[in-house]
Design an enzyme around this catalytic site. Structure first.
Site, PDB file in Angstrom:
ATOM      1  N   ASP A   6      31.241  43.883   2.449  1.00 23.60           N
ATOM      2  CA  ASP A   6      31.510  44.317   3.822  1.00 23.60           C
ATOM      3  C   ASP A   6      32.909  43.904   4.297  1.00 23.60           C
ATOM      4  O   ASP A   6      33.420  42.864   3.905  1.00 23.60           O
ATOM      5  CB  ASP A   6      30.452  43.734   4.762  1.00 23.60           C
ATOM      6  CG  ASP A   6      30.441  44.446   6.110  1.00 23.60           C
ATOM      7  OD1 ASP A   6      30.840  45.630   6.164  1.00 23.60           O
ATOM      8  OD2 ASP A   6      30.054  43.822   7.112  1.00 23.60           O
ATOM      9  N   ASN A  22      24.522  54.368   5.781  1.00 18.95           N
ATOM     10  CA  ASN A  22      25.961  54.671   5.781  1.00 18.95           C
ATOM     11  C   ASN A  22      26.276  56.165   5.837  1.00 18.95           C
ATOM     12  O   ASN A  22      27.424  56.551   6.073  1.00 18.95           O
ATOM     13  CB  ASN A  22      26.664  54.015   4.582  1.00 18.95           C
ATOM     14  CG  ASN A  22      26.818  52.507   4.713  1.00 18.95           C
ATOM     15  OD1 ASN A  22      26.775  51.776   3.724  1.00 18.95           O
ATOM     16  ND2 ASN A  22      27.003  52.002   5.936  1.00 18.95           N
TER      17      ASN A  22
HETATM   18  C1  IPE Z   1      26.247  46.917   4.929  1.00 21.11           C
HETATM   19  O1  IPE Z   1      27.418  47.035   5.655  1.00 21.11           O
HETATM   20  C2  IPE Z   1      26.187  47.982   3.893  1.00 21.11           C
HETATM   21  C3  IPE Z   1      27.156  47.857   2.813  1.00 21.11           C
HETATM   22  C4  IPE Z   1      28.070  46.952   2.696  1.00 21.11           C
HETATM   23  C5  IPE Z   1      27.044  48.845   1.796  1.00 21.11           C
HETATM   24  P1  IPE Z   1      27.483  47.863   7.015  1.00 21.11           P
HETATM   25  O2  IPE Z   1      28.860  47.736   7.505  1.00 21.11           O
HETATM   26  O3  IPE Z   1      26.946  49.219   6.815  1.00 21.11           O
HETATM   27  O4  IPE Z   1      26.457  47.045   7.935  1.00 21.11           O
HETATM   28  P2  IPE Z   1      26.346  46.933   9.510  1.00 21.11           P
HETATM   29  O5  IPE Z   1      26.409  48.324  10.062  1.00 21.11           O
HETATM   30  O6  IPE Z   1      27.500  46.100   9.973  1.00 21.11           O
HETATM   31  O7  IPE Z   1      25.040  46.246   9.742  1.00 21.11           O
HETATM   32  C1  IPE Z   2      31.730  47.997   3.590  1.00 21.75           C
HETATM   33  O1  IPE Z   2      32.809  47.957   4.438  1.00 21.75           O
HETATM   34  C2  IPE Z   2      31.679  49.235   2.748  1.00 21.75           C
HETATM   35  C3  IPE Z   2      30.586  50.154   3.111  1.00 21.75           C
HETATM   36  C4  IPE Z   2      29.648  49.932   3.983  1.00 21.75           C
HETATM   37  C5  IPE Z   2      30.568  51.436   2.429  1.00 21.75           C
HETATM   38  P1  IPE Z   2      32.758  48.638   5.855  1.00 21.75           P
HETATM   39  O2  IPE Z   2      33.218  50.036   5.709  1.00 21.75           O
HETATM   40  O3  IPE Z   2      31.425  48.458   6.486  1.00 21.75           O
HETATM   41  O4  IPE Z   2      33.844  47.810   6.628  1.00 21.75           O
HETATM   42  P2  IPE Z   2      33.772  47.304   8.123  1.00 21.75           P
HETATM   43  O5  IPE Z   2      32.532  46.495   8.256  1.00 21.75           O
HETATM   44  O6  IPE Z   2      33.742  48.529   8.978  1.00 21.75           O
HETATM   45  O7  IPE Z   2      35.008  46.506   8.294  1.00 21.75           O
HETATM   46 MG    MG Z   3      30.643  47.012   7.694  1.00 22.46          MG
END
Ligand code: IPE
Ligand code: IPE
Ligand code: MG
Length: 250
Positions: A30, A78
């Site tokens: 993340d 996602n």
């Molecule tokens: C969790 O991250 C999912 C992945 C890293 C694949 P998200 O960014 O989707 O989670 P939330 O929305 O902050 O809970």
């Molecule tokens: C995690 O990084 C990757 C996926 C969930 C695909 P994010 O895209 O959630 O990054 P932030 O949390 O918005 O910074």
């Molecule tokens: Mg995220």
């Protein structure tokens, strides 16, 4: 006993005992989007750098002898993201799959994909099947990439499969145990992770490995995934090794 020390200003040193490593580490990848936004770049740039960080950490886990690494790369939730971002993540996945099919035998890394592959396009599903088939022949470190994965989805899938076996008469409802239920999950045959790492500053599971993390040790850090280094991994393992795991006993 082999020890390594890593110190960042103002932070405790990560002292790792390499003879007592967790067997299975799970990571929620993340913080890619915020990493890019901080630099005035599109969020997709963060996913590209995040994919590089994954390569580095996966190779390192193999080198130090971690048996299983499971990473959360794309959740069932996602898909709510803008089409362009989802498209970039899927094209990075394709590139990764093509590269892995070429190199995994040489590197002896068993790459597996976990999640509901149904909604992926046909080409990606074919590449995922190819990767899983190559993995069946290999013996090295097992790296699981969770794509269109949701912990609740996994449990519902497992319950459905068990119900179908009951209907088919191959098993009876009263025969279900925690161990046998485990065999119906996407993660069948893989021991539960001892250590779950979440970079990116959030302190939640976001639907990751709900069943498997029953007794995992959680390690949260504000470091964004694209900035995650071997030293960060050492800090997480060192924190894990300082924990007292009681499993309900005294
Ligand atoms: C969790 O991250 C999912 C992945 C890293 C694949 P998200 O960014 O989707 O989670 P939330 O929305 O902050 O809970
Ligand atoms: C995690 O990084 C990757 C996926 C969930 C695909 P994010 O895209 O959630 O990054 P932030 O949390 O918005 O910074
Ligand atoms: Mg995220």
């Amino acid at each position: 006993m082999k020890l390594a020390f890593w110190k960042k200003e103002g932070e405790p040193a990560g002292q790792v005992d390499f003879s007592r490593l967790p067997r299975h580490i799970a990571i929620i990848l993340d913080g890619n989007g915020r990493w890019a936004q901080k630099r005035g770049l599109p969020r997709t740039a963060g996913h590209k750098v995040g994919a590089e960080a994954f390569r580095t950490i996966a190779t390192y886990c193999r080198d130090i002898g971690i048996d299983y690494l499971t990473v959360y790369a794309f959740s069932t939730e996602n898909w709510k993201r803008p089409e362009e971002e989802v498209g970039t993540i899927m094209s990075l996945l394709k590139r990764y799959l093509l590269e892995a099919i070429d190199t995994m035998e040489r590197d002896n890394v068993r790459l597996r994909f976990m999640g509901d592959m149904g909604p992926l396009n046909e080409e990606l599903r074919g590449l995922v099947d190819e990767c899983n088939a190559i993995s069946d022949r290999l013996t090295g470190c097992q790296c699981c990439i969770c794509i269109n994965y949701g912990g609740r989805d996994e449990i519902v899938h497992a319950a459905r499969k068990f119900a179908m076996d009951c209907t088919a008469g191959t098993v009876k409802p009263e025969q279900l145990t925690e161990e046998s239920f485990d065999g119906y999950l996407y993660s069948a045959g893989i021991p539960s992770p001892e250590l779950l790492i979440r970079p990116g500053g959030e302190q939640r599971l976001s639907n990751f490995l709900l069943w498997q993390c029953a007794y995992a040790e959680f390690y949260f850090t504000d470091v964004l995934w694209p900035d995650f280094t071997k030293a960060e991994l050492h800090r997480a393992i060192a924190a894990y090794q300082r924990r007292n795991r009681r499993f309900g006993a005294v």
